[in-house]
Design an enzyme around this catalytic site. Structure first.
Site, short mmCIF file in Angstrom:
data_model
loop_
_atom_site.label_atom_id
_atom_site.label_comp_id
_atom_site.label_asym_id
_atom_site.label_seq_id
_atom_site.Cartn_x
_atom_site.Cartn_y
_atom_site.Cartn_z
N VAL A 79 36.86 31.39 26.59
CA VAL A 79 35.83 30.34 26.72
C VAL A 79 35.47 29.78 25.34
CG1 VAL A 79 33.72 31.79 26.71
CG2 VAL A 79 33.80 29.71 28.07
N LYS B 289 57.32 54.56 31.34
CA LYS B 289 56.10 55.30 31.66
C LYS B 289 55.86 56.39 30.61
CE LYS B 289 54.02 58.16 35.20
NZ LYS B 289 54.25 58.98 36.36
N ASN C 227 38.73 46.17 34.85
CA ASN C 227 37.30 46.36 35.13
C ASN C 227 37.02 46.06 36.61
OD1 ASN C 227 36.64 43.45 35.45
ND2 ASN C 227 37.31 43.40 33.32
#
Ligand code: C5P
Length: 420
Positions: free
Chosen positions: A327, A303, A224
């Protein structure tokens, strides 16, 4: 304690207080301007970063080249200099500062500052900054005792500007009396004393930062846009507050702040392992990392070739498995540290943050709207809402560096409440 040991002790404390602090040293026109050279040397010895701004008058007493060499940065001279503005513009410079220290501050400069003028770079910076301002007056005793100067200084103090000195004694013009600039050593110590110490002085803080990468095959991954800037800025603020700081970083191109123990990881599972180990021995855990929620279930050894695609030619299906929630796992520990999460949302930002706070058993969550332009991912600025079980507070858009300072103050306050 012998004097030299006492001096060493004072120096050690103030060194920590000024470490990595951004100081704009404003130098105005007066014979004491030559002492600015020694002051810069001392501030840098305290590990402060110094940028010098000189008024036109100051340049009659000492050269920009001297102060540039000592500060290690270009000296800022003019407000209307397109080249300097392109390097670091005056608003950027005003935001950069943790303190504007003006030494020496002439009677004329003090008068202009009192009037709120913005007719040169230094006065403009003083108007544009939210950083504290301290001035070290330096002038002839009669000018200092003049009722207008006295009124000006009183007004500046009423506005929250700090006066360092002046001292008293023999003056360059031969007069004796008040108006001497304080010595550079005193000024560096007084500057250090403006910064609070030890918000986290005996605390261990662990911070996760950046994105994670989830490998599909040896050359491809899912990730991201997280830059890691917020987590790195928080690590700096934690160090500034005196914390022993561990920074667990996903793949980012940022330098860790000096003094942080950096652990580099790539995938969410690597971050999980590093975080859970570090969290076992910490007081505060802050999860800024944008952890990939899913990873490819199978990592191809080689790959993946288009023509060997087991699916159709036009589409490809990659099965994903849920990554562990780092978390939440930290907050589920029986000896849980004070745990802070981040919530990047594009809608109903605060509602989702409240939900996450409860669901993940967090002590605090910092929510930001990543759909808003100019804040959040990859940006240098951010605007957030801090949410904790008993309340919430909005922090308007500001630099991530400034925001990190404010957030660490919030965290310190809530941490103390929870642990008292
Ligand atoms: O659930 P969501 O990803 O929105 O929660 C964001 C918060 O949870 C952030 O503090 C992030 O660092 C943390 N998180 C985590 N591990 C995950 C996913 C999110 O620590 N796998």
């Amino acid at each position: 304690m012998p004097i030299n040991l006492l001096y060493q002790a004072i120096l050690t404390v103030s060194k920590a207080q000024l470490s990595n602090k951004h100081i704009i040293l404003g130098v105005t026109g007066g014979i004491a301007a030559y002492k600015a050279a020694e002051l810069i040397r001392l501030l840098r010895q305290h590990n402060a970063q110094v940028r010098v701004v000189m008024t036109q008058g100051a340049r009659e007493f000492i050269t920009p080249l001297t102060l540039q060499a000592l500060s290690g940065n270009p000296v800022h001279l003019d407000l209307l200099d397109p080249e300097a503005e392109a390097g670091m513009g005056h608003i950027e410079l005003a935001k950069w500062a943790d303190l504007i220290l003006i030494a020496p501050a002439s009677a004329n400069f003090i008068a202009r500052l009192t009037n709120g003028q913005a007719d040169d770079l230094l006065t403009t910076l003083c108007l544009a900054t939210i950083a504290p301002i301290a001035i070290a007056p330096a002038m002839n005793q009669a000018m200092w005792l003049n009722s207008q100067t006295q009124r000006n200084c009183q007004q500046l103090q009423d506005k929250g500007i700090t006066l360092f000195g002046p001292g008293s004694g023999t003056q360059a013009c031969g007069d004796v009396g008040p108006g001497r600039m304080l010595e550079p050593l005193e000024l560096s110590e007084l500057s250090a004393a403006l910064f609070p110490t030890g918000l986290f002085s005996d605390k261990k803080i662990v911070i996760t930062a950046g994105p994670t990468r989830e490998a599909i095959d040896p050359v491809r991954y899912i990730s991201n846009h997280s830059s890691g800037k917020m987590g790195f800025a928080l690590a700096q603020a934690a160090i500034d507050g005196g914390a022993q700081t561990t920074l667990i970083a996903g793949p980012v191109s940022l330098e860790a702040p000096e003094g942080a123990a950096r652990i580099d990881v790539i995938s969410a599972r690597q971050m999980y392992d590093a975080a859970l180990t570090a969290a076992a021995d910490c007081d505060i855990f802050i999860a800024t990392a944008a952890v990939a929620d899913y990873r490819p279930t199978k990592l191809a050894d080689q790959k993946i070739k288009k023509d060997r695609n087991p699916n159709t030619q036009d589409t490809m299906v990659i099965e994903l498995s849920l990554n562990p929630d780092i978390v939440a796992a930290v907050a589920a520990r029986p000896d849980k540290p004070f745990t802070v999460g981040f919530a990047a949302e594009t809608q109903q930002v605060v509602d989702y943050a409240h939900d996450k706070l409860t669901r993940k058993n967090l002590d605090m969550i910092i929510a930001n709207d990543v759909s808003a332009a100019g804040i959040g991912f990859n940006s240098d600025d951010n605007a957030v809402t801090v949410v904790w079980p008993q309340g919430q507070q909005q922090i308007e858009k500001t630099s991530k560096r400034q925001l990190a300072k404010l957030l660490m103050e919030h965290i310190a306050k809530q941490y103390q409440r929870t642990n008292s």
